[in-house]
Design an enzyme around this catalytic site. Sequence first.
Site, PDB file in Angstrom:
ATOM      1  N   ARG A  74       4.030   4.048   3.076  1.00  0.00           N
ATOM      2  CA  ARG A  74       3.804   3.684   1.680  1.00  0.00           C
ATOM      3  C   ARG A  74       4.865   4.378   0.825  1.00  0.00           C
ATOM      4  NH1 ARG A  74       1.264  -0.010   3.162  1.00  0.00           N
ATOM      5  NH2 ARG A  74      -0.843  -0.680   2.537  1.00  0.00           N
ATOM      6  N   HIS A 106       9.779  -4.409   2.504  1.00  0.00           N
ATOM      7  CA  HIS A 106       8.422  -4.334   3.068  1.00  0.00           C
ATOM      8  C   HIS A 106       8.184  -5.472   4.069  1.00  0.00           C
ATOM      9  CE1 HIS A 106       4.214  -2.534   2.029  1.00  0.00           C
ATOM     10  NE2 HIS A 106       4.322  -2.825   3.320  1.00  0.00           N
ATOM     11  N   ASP A 148      11.404   0.893   4.149  1.00  0.00           N
ATOM     12  CA  ASP A 148      10.804  -0.440   4.145  1.00  0.00           C
ATOM     13  C   ASP A 148       9.785  -0.552   3.014  1.00  0.00           C
ATOM     14  OD1 ASP A 148      10.473  -3.087   5.398  1.00  0.00           O
ATOM     15  OD2 ASP A 148       8.435  -2.397   5.788  1.00  0.00           O
ATOM     16  N   GLY A 168      -1.580   5.063  14.918  1.00  0.00           N
ATOM     17  CA  GLY A 168      -1.242   3.876  15.697  1.00  0.00           C
ATOM     18  C   GLY A 168       0.247   3.624  15.773  1.00  0.00           C
ATOM     19  N   ASN A 213       6.272  -5.636   8.918  1.00  0.00           N
ATOM     20  CA  ASN A 213       5.246  -6.494   9.509  1.00  0.00           C
ATOM     21  C   ASN A 213       5.226  -7.806   8.735  1.00  0.00           C
ATOM     22  OD1 ASN A 213       3.075  -7.252  11.171  1.00  0.00           O
ATOM     23  ND2 ASN A 213       1.642  -6.674   9.570  1.00  0.00           N
ATOM     24  N   GLU A 217       7.375  -0.495  -6.228  1.00  0.00           N
ATOM     25  CA  GLU A 217       7.554  -1.632  -5.321  1.00  0.00           C
ATOM     26  C   GLU A 217       6.988  -2.888  -5.978  1.00  0.00           C
ATOM     27  OE1 GLU A 217       5.787  -3.000  -1.060  1.00  0.00           O
ATOM     28  OE2 GLU A 217       6.752  -1.017  -1.058  1.00  0.00           O
ATOM     29  N   VAL A 232       8.134   3.927   6.641  1.00  0.00           N
ATOM     30  CA  VAL A 232       7.550   2.614   6.949  1.00  0.00           C
ATOM     31  C   VAL A 232       6.053   2.617   6.624  1.00  0.00           C
ATOM     32  CG1 VAL A 232       9.236   1.922   8.699  1.00  0.00           C
ATOM     33  CG2 VAL A 232       7.262   3.332   9.376  1.00  0.00           C
TER      34      VAL A 232
END
Length: 306
Positions: A219, A267, A243, A139, A270, A248, A217
């Site tokens: 994982r 992150h 990102d 996607g 989005n 993390e 962008v």
Amino acid sequence: MSFDDAPVIAVGPKPDPEFDAAITAGGGEPGPLARADGLVWTDARASLPALPPSVRWVQLPFAGVEDFLDSGVIAEHPKVVFTSAAGAYSGTVAEQAIALLLAGVRGLWSRETSWDAAGAAGRTGRLGGTTVAVVGAGGIGRDLIPALRGLGVKVVAVNRSGTDVSDAVVVTADHLDEVWPAVDHVILAAPSTAKTRALVNAKVLAQLKPHSWIINVARGSLIDTDALVAALKKGTIGGVGLDVTDPEPLPDGHPLWSIPNAIITPHVANPPQHLRPALLARVEVNVRRFANDLEPLAVIDADRGY
């Protein structure tokens, strides 16, 4: 499966009138879990409740579903269709990837304190005319590729199936070793699975070009962080735009924070203000498909890991 009446769809872990409205718009009926045909789960940090036998579909809130797979909850319900939000957020994530790549290639990572035209010119590259690999051309890739092509970039789309991707050269994942040395830059958009962990490791970093930027962008686990730090310090690659990181959140004092050509965003490809509207739209679509005996979007395959 067919419904004489509208399917009953529960929302959890908390009631939410906006998701109820999306369910109604999709042709469903909001209702309690005890008599539900489907469940929309809106918080990836909360564990799923016990599912009554009536539930045949569960919508999860994020594209990354490794926590649900690792917990075993999906395997425990082989007759339930689980769907992720893969593709729902692709536009904003693609924009972040493009921003990170342009910032890197154009030298915008440098923190200037005085006017140094010669130094800035020396750091400024050109994205147009380069070749960029999009690893995990799902996607996000479908939104990324037209944008890259519009900037004059040749795109190599890497996927598992070899499915054609418009305006890109398609390479299957089992030929990735041939991709690394052949491209200028890499954008990672693949899911986190056992096979993709440390996909970018010391061996891969050594195959990239000295000017190559890696953008992640997807994982953090897709990159071996220690190997990445070593490569950046040696100047093996041009830089990295992250990102997502491993670990993390990236802790204060981590070596990546002090490397100038490591651009890190927390992150936020989005962010919440964009996540919610996109998830509401996906819920409406998938409720409509579920109510009309059509396969919902982004069905999770436990064997693939996404």
